[in-house]
Structures are given as C-alpha cells and as structure tokens.
Write a protein that holds these residues in place. Structure first.
Motif, PDB file in Angstrom:
ATOM      1  N   ASN A   1      23.335  -5.751  -7.620  1.00 52.78           N
ATOM      2  CA  ASN A   1      23.154  -7.015  -8.348  1.00 52.78           C
ATOM      3  C   ASN A   1      21.677  -7.405  -8.420  1.00 52.78           C
ATOM      4  O   ASN A   1      21.226  -7.966  -9.419  1.00 52.78           O
ATOM      5  CB  ASN A   1      23.975  -8.131  -7.709  1.00 52.78           C
ATOM      6  N   THR A   2      20.931  -7.107  -7.376  1.00 52.92           N
ATOM      7  CA  THR A   2      19.487  -7.395  -7.389  1.00 52.92           C
ATOM      8  C   THR A   2      18.801  -6.553  -8.461  1.00 52.92           C
ATOM      9  O   THR A   2      17.936  -7.051  -9.185  1.00 52.92           O
ATOM     10  CB  THR A   2      18.861  -7.124  -6.007  1.00 52.92           C
ATOM     11  N   LEU A   3      19.205  -5.296  -8.569  1.00 55.38           N
ATOM     12  CA  LEU A   3      18.595  -4.429  -9.575  1.00 55.38           C
ATOM     13  C   LEU A   3      18.939  -4.902 -10.988  1.00 55.38           C
ATOM     14  O   LEU A   3      18.087  -4.861 -11.881  1.00 55.38           O
ATOM     15  CB  LEU A   3      19.016  -2.978  -9.357  1.00 55.38           C
ATOM     16  N   ARG A   4      20.185  -5.381 -11.196  1.00 54.58           N
ATOM     17  CA  ARG A   4      20.538  -5.940 -12.506  1.00 54.58           C
ATOM     18  C   ARG A   4      19.724  -7.197 -12.786  1.00 54.58           C
ATOM     19  O   ARG A   4      19.250  -7.417 -13.903  1.00 54.58           O
ATOM     20  CB  ARG A   4      22.040  -6.248 -12.572  1.00 54.58           C
ATOM     21  N   PHE A   5      19.563  -8.026 -11.760  1.00 58.58           N
ATOM     22  CA  PHE A   5      18.747  -9.241 -11.903  1.00 58.58           C
ATOM     23  C   PHE A   5      17.310  -8.865 -12.262  1.00 58.58           C
ATOM     24  O   PHE A   5      16.715  -9.439 -13.173  1.00 58.58           O
ATOM     25  CB  PHE A   5      18.789 -10.039 -10.592  1.00 58.58           C
ATOM     26  N   LEU A   6      16.766  -7.891 -11.553  1.00 62.81           N
ATOM     27  CA  LEU A   6      15.399  -7.429 -11.823  1.00 62.81           C
ATOM     28  C   LEU A   6      15.270  -6.935 -13.264  1.00 62.81           C
ATOM     29  O   LEU A   6      14.321  -7.295 -13.971  1.00 62.81           O
ATOM     30  CB  LEU A   6      15.011  -6.313 -10.846  1.00 62.81           C
ATOM     31  N   ASP A   7      16.229  -6.122 -13.706  1.00 61.94           N
ATOM     32  CA  ASP A   7      16.183  -5.591 -15.071  1.00 61.94           C
ATOM     33  C   ASP A   7      16.202  -6.717 -16.106  1.00 61.94           C
ATOM     34  O   ASP A   7      15.456  -6.679 -17.084  1.00 61.94           O
ATOM     35  CB  ASP A   7      17.340  -4.627 -15.316  1.00 61.94           C
ATOM     36  N   ALA A   8      17.047  -7.714 -15.874  1.00 56.81           N
ATOM     37  CA  ALA A   8      17.125  -8.835 -16.818  1.00 56.81           C
ATOM     38  C   ALA A   8      15.811  -9.605 -16.856  1.00 56.81           C
ATOM     39  O   ALA A   8      15.319  -9.978 -17.925  1.00 56.81           O
ATOM     40  CB  ALA A   8      18.281  -9.759 -16.436  1.00 56.81           C
ATOM     41  N   ARG A   9      15.224  -9.857 -15.683  1.00 55.50           N
ATOM     42  CA  ARG A   9      13.956 -10.603 -15.653  1.00 55.50           C
ATOM     43  C   ARG A   9      12.809  -9.790 -16.247  1.00 55.50           C
ATOM     44  O   ARG A   9      11.942 -10.336 -16.911  1.00 55.50           O
ATOM     45  CB  ARG A   9      13.605 -11.019 -14.225  1.00 55.50           C
ATOM     46  N   LEU A  10      12.795  -8.484 -16.004  1.00 54.20           N
ATOM     47  CA  LEU A  10      11.762  -7.647 -16.624  1.00 54.20           C
ATOM     48  C   LEU A  10      11.926  -7.646 -18.145  1.00 54.20           C
ATOM     49  O   LEU A  10      10.935  -7.646 -18.875  1.00 54.20           O
ATOM     50  CB  LEU A  10      11.798  -6.217 -16.070  1.00 54.20           C
TER      51      LEU A  10
ATOM     52  N   ASN B   1      12.233  -3.830   1.724  1.00 52.97           N
ATOM     53  CA  ASN B   1      12.811  -5.005   2.395  1.00 52.97           C
ATOM     54  C   ASN B   1      14.231  -4.774   2.887  1.00 52.97           C
ATOM     55  O   ASN B   1      14.777  -5.626   3.585  1.00 52.97           O
ATOM     56  CB  ASN B   1      12.838  -6.199   1.440  1.00 52.97           C
ATOM     57  N   GLN B   2      14.858  -3.685   2.508  1.00 49.62           N
ATOM     58  CA  GLN B   2      16.274  -3.491   2.809  1.00 49.62           C
ATOM     59  C   GLN B   2      16.612  -3.607   4.288  1.00 49.62           C
ATOM     60  O   GLN B   2      17.600  -4.237   4.645  1.00 49.62           O
ATOM     61  CB  GLN B   2      16.760  -2.148   2.266  1.00 49.62           C
ATOM     62  N   ALA B   3      15.811  -3.007   5.128  1.00 50.85           N
ATOM     63  CA  ALA B   3      16.122  -2.992   6.559  1.00 50.85           C
ATOM     64  C   ALA B   3      16.036  -4.376   7.193  1.00 50.85           C
ATOM     65  O   ALA B   3      16.620  -4.608   8.249  1.00 50.85           O
ATOM     66  CB  ALA B   3      15.198  -2.026   7.290  1.00 50.85           C
ATOM     67  N   LEU B   4      15.320  -5.292   6.565  1.00 48.24           N
ATOM     68  CA  LEU B   4      15.147  -6.608   7.163  1.00 48.24           C
ATOM     69  C   LEU B   4      15.539  -7.741   6.209  1.00 48.24           C
ATOM     70  O   LEU B   4      15.076  -8.863   6.363  1.00 48.24           O
ATOM     71  CB  LEU B   4      13.702  -6.780   7.647  1.00 48.24           C
TER      72      LEU B   4
ATOM     73  N   THR C   1       0.820  -1.217   0.000  1.00 45.29           N
ATOM     74  CA  THR C   1       0.000   0.000   0.000  1.00 45.29           C
ATOM     75  C   THR C   1       0.855   1.268   0.000  1.00 45.29           C
ATOM     76  O   THR C   1       0.393   2.321  -0.450  1.00 45.29           O
ATOM     77  CB  THR C   1      -0.988   0.010   1.179  1.00 45.29           C
ATOM     78  N   ARG C   2       2.089   1.177   0.459  1.00 42.76           N
ATOM     79  CA  ARG C   2       3.009   2.331   0.417  1.00 42.76           C
ATOM     80  C   ARG C   2       3.243   2.778  -1.025  1.00 42.76           C
ATOM     81  O   ARG C   2       3.439   3.963  -1.297  1.00 42.76           O
ATOM     82  CB  ARG C   2       4.333   1.970   1.088  1.00 42.76           C
ATOM     83  N   LEU C   3       3.195   1.842  -1.958  1.00 36.73           N
ATOM     84  CA  LEU C   3       3.417   2.184  -3.365  1.00 36.73           C
ATOM     85  C   LEU C   3       2.398   3.206  -3.864  1.00 36.73           C
ATOM     86  O   LEU C   3       2.715   4.037  -4.712  1.00 36.73           O
ATOM     87  CB  LEU C   3       3.369   0.929  -4.237  1.00 36.73           C
ATOM     88  N   GLN C   4       1.191   3.159  -3.337  1.00 39.95           N
ATOM     89  CA  GLN C   4       0.149   4.103  -3.753  1.00 39.95           C
ATOM     90  C   GLN C   4       0.548   5.541  -3.451  1.00 39.95           C
ATOM     91  O   GLN C   4       0.213   6.453  -4.197  1.00 39.95           O
ATOM     92  CB  GLN C   4      -1.176   3.774  -3.068  1.00 39.95           C
ATOM     93  N   THR C   5       1.264   5.735  -2.357  1.00 41.39           N
ATOM     94  CA  THR C   5       1.670   7.089  -1.963  1.00 41.39           C
ATOM     95  C   THR C   5       2.754   7.650  -2.876  1.00 41.39           C
ATOM     96  O   THR C   5       3.030   8.843  -2.830  1.00 41.39           O
ATOM     97  CB  THR C   5       2.176   7.119  -0.506  1.00 41.39           C
ATOM     98  N   LEU C   6       3.357   6.803  -3.699  1.00 38.56           N
ATOM     99  CA  LEU C   6       4.454   7.226  -4.571  1.00 38.56           C
ATOM    100  C   LEU C   6       3.997   7.539  -5.991  1.00 38.56           C
ATOM    101  O   LEU C   6       4.810   7.947  -6.823  1.00 38.56           O
ATOM    102  CB  LEU C   6       5.521   6.131  -4.629  1.00 38.56           C
ATOM    103  N   GLN C   7       2.730   7.345  -6.291  1.00 43.22           N
ATOM    104  CA  GLN C   7       2.272   7.422  -7.677  1.00 43.22           C
ATOM    105  C   GLN C   7       2.579   8.766  -8.338  1.00 43.22           C
ATOM    106  O   GLN C   7       3.102   8.808  -9.451  1.00 43.22           O
ATOM    107  CB  GLN C   7       0.782   7.116  -7.782  1.00 43.22           C
TER     108      GLN C   7
ATOM    109  N   TYR D   1       8.314   0.819  -9.537  1.00 42.18           N
ATOM    110  CA  TYR D   1       7.509   0.287  -8.432  1.00 42.18           C
ATOM    111  C   TYR D   1       8.123  -0.988  -7.872  1.00 42.18           C
ATOM    112  O   TYR D   1       8.108  -1.209  -6.654  1.00 42.18           O
ATOM    113  CB  TYR D   1       6.065   0.053  -8.867  1.00 42.18           C
ATOM    114  N   CYS D   2       8.676  -1.826  -8.728  1.00 44.53           N
ATOM    115  CA  CYS D   2       9.347  -3.040  -8.241  1.00 44.53           C
ATOM    116  C   CYS D   2      10.551  -2.665  -7.372  1.00 44.53           C
ATOM    117  O   CYS D   2      10.762  -3.245  -6.307  1.00 44.53           O
ATOM    118  CB  CYS D   2       9.804  -3.915  -9.410  1.00 44.53           C
ATOM    119  N   VAL D   3      11.329  -1.681  -7.831  1.00 46.56           N
ATOM    120  CA  VAL D   3      12.496  -1.228  -7.061  1.00 46.56           C
ATOM    121  C   VAL D   3      12.052  -0.654  -5.726  1.00 46.56           C
ATOM    122  O   VAL D   3      12.640  -0.968  -4.671  1.00 46.56           O
ATOM    123  CB  VAL D   3      13.314  -0.190  -7.868  1.00 46.56           C
ATOM    124  N   GLU D   4      11.019   0.169  -5.745  1.00 46.77           N
ATOM    125  CA  GLU D   4      10.532   0.764  -4.494  1.00 46.77           C
ATOM    126  C   GLU D   4      10.050  -0.316  -3.532  1.00 46.77           C
ATOM    127  O   GLU D   4      10.295  -0.240  -2.330  1.00 46.77           O
ATOM    128  CB  GLU D   4       9.416   1.771  -4.764  1.00 46.77           C
TER     129      GLU D   4
END
Length: 193
Positions: A149-158, A74-77, A42-48, A66-69
C-alpha cells in the motif's frame, strides 16, 4: 531499543565507553535519528550502477526506485519511526531534519540523472521531498505485505508530482516568454518614442 536515550547509552557501552559518553551528543537521542537518515541517504549512492542498469534511461523510473530503496531502509524499524518523527519535530532538531530531507531529495534527483539547474530546480526537490516524507508517514500505518500500500501511495504521489511539475515548468516557461515579450514591447515603444 528505538530512538531512545537507552539506545544511546547502550551504543556507548557496546563501543567501550561509559554511560556518561552519551553527554557527547548534545541533541541526545536525535543523534541516532541523524545517523539513520545520513546512513540511508548515502547508501543510495552505492546502488547507482544497479539502478541505472535495471531501470534504464527513464529518469522517473530511477526516481521511483531510489524512493523505494530509501523506504526499504526503514522496514526494520518502521514501528519506531513515530519516535523519530517526534524527535525531528522538536524545534531545535527541526532545521537539521528539514535539511536532511532536502539533501535526500537532491541526492535522489541527482542520482536519477537530473543535473540541470533550471528555474524549477527548487520546485523539483521540494516536491520530491514532500512526496517522500508523505510516503514515509504513510508507511508507519501500512500493514500490507511488503508495504504494497505504501508503494501504491508513493506511485500515486509521484504521478501527482509529475503532473504538477509539468504545470510548474509550463508556468515558468510561460512566465519567461511573457516577460521576454513585455520587454520587447517596451523596447519597441522606447524606439518609437
């Protein structure tokens, strides 16, 4: 404290309830996982407004953002995510976890500006859900700075999803054309008959 019974008990204490208040949560510590998933979705809605302004009209750029956001939520945990995954895999919790992933994919696609309900509606959301879930799992092992590396992985999968999505859309369109053509052939045969 992670996604644990101890965290649930401590949360109850912090809000002035006794230790037995944890019994109000029939799925135990999975309630913490559910809350995290809901809160971050639901936090994503505030970023639109911000995302629309920064990413422009490109739907694919907005989906990525939105996927990156959501991953940033999850970064803190990140070290505790395997606990959450374990709780989501428990058979009684799995349907709720899958439903939340479907809601996340739907939210991202909707916020990105796709409100069509064409034949590939389910395929888009299922594909995006699978890509996001894979990136989240990848993130648990990523030790790169800023989860690069996660962002590169995400870009490749997208990118894979875009290619597959074009294939699925083309196949659906071809199927509709072939079905329509077959129907016209049948109609012409009946008319001759």
């Amino acid at each position: 404290m992670g996604f644990s019974k101890a965290a649930l008990v401590e949360g109850c204490r912090e809000h002035g309830y006794g230790d037995t208040a944890r019994l109000l949560f029939p799925h135990g510590e999975f309630a913490i996982v559910q809350y995290h998933l809901y809160k971050e979705r639901t936090r994503l809605q505030t970023l639109q407004t911000q995302v629309d302004a920064e990413e422009g009209p490109s739907q694919s750029r907005r989906v990525r953002r939105y996927c990156v956001e959501r991953l940033r939520g999850n970064q803190a945990l990140v070290g505790r995510l395997p606990e959450a995954f374990g709780l989501m895999a428990v058979p009684r919790n799995a349907p709720t976890a899958v439903e939340e992933l479907a809601l996340l994919a739907d939210e991202i696609v909707f916020l990105s500006g796709d409100d069509a309900n064409s034949l590939d509606w389910y395929a888009k959301r299922a594909g995006l859900g699978a890509v996001y879930a894979a990136a989240e799992v990848f993130m648990t092992q990523d030790r790169s700075a800023g989860f690069a590396n996660t962002l590169r992985f995400l870009d490749a999968r997208l990118g894979d999803l875009t290619t597959a999505g074009s294939f699925v859309t083309g196949a659906v369109q071809w199927g509709a054309f072939a079905g329509h053509s077959a129907l016209n052939v049948l109609r012409s045969q009946i008319a001759r008959g």
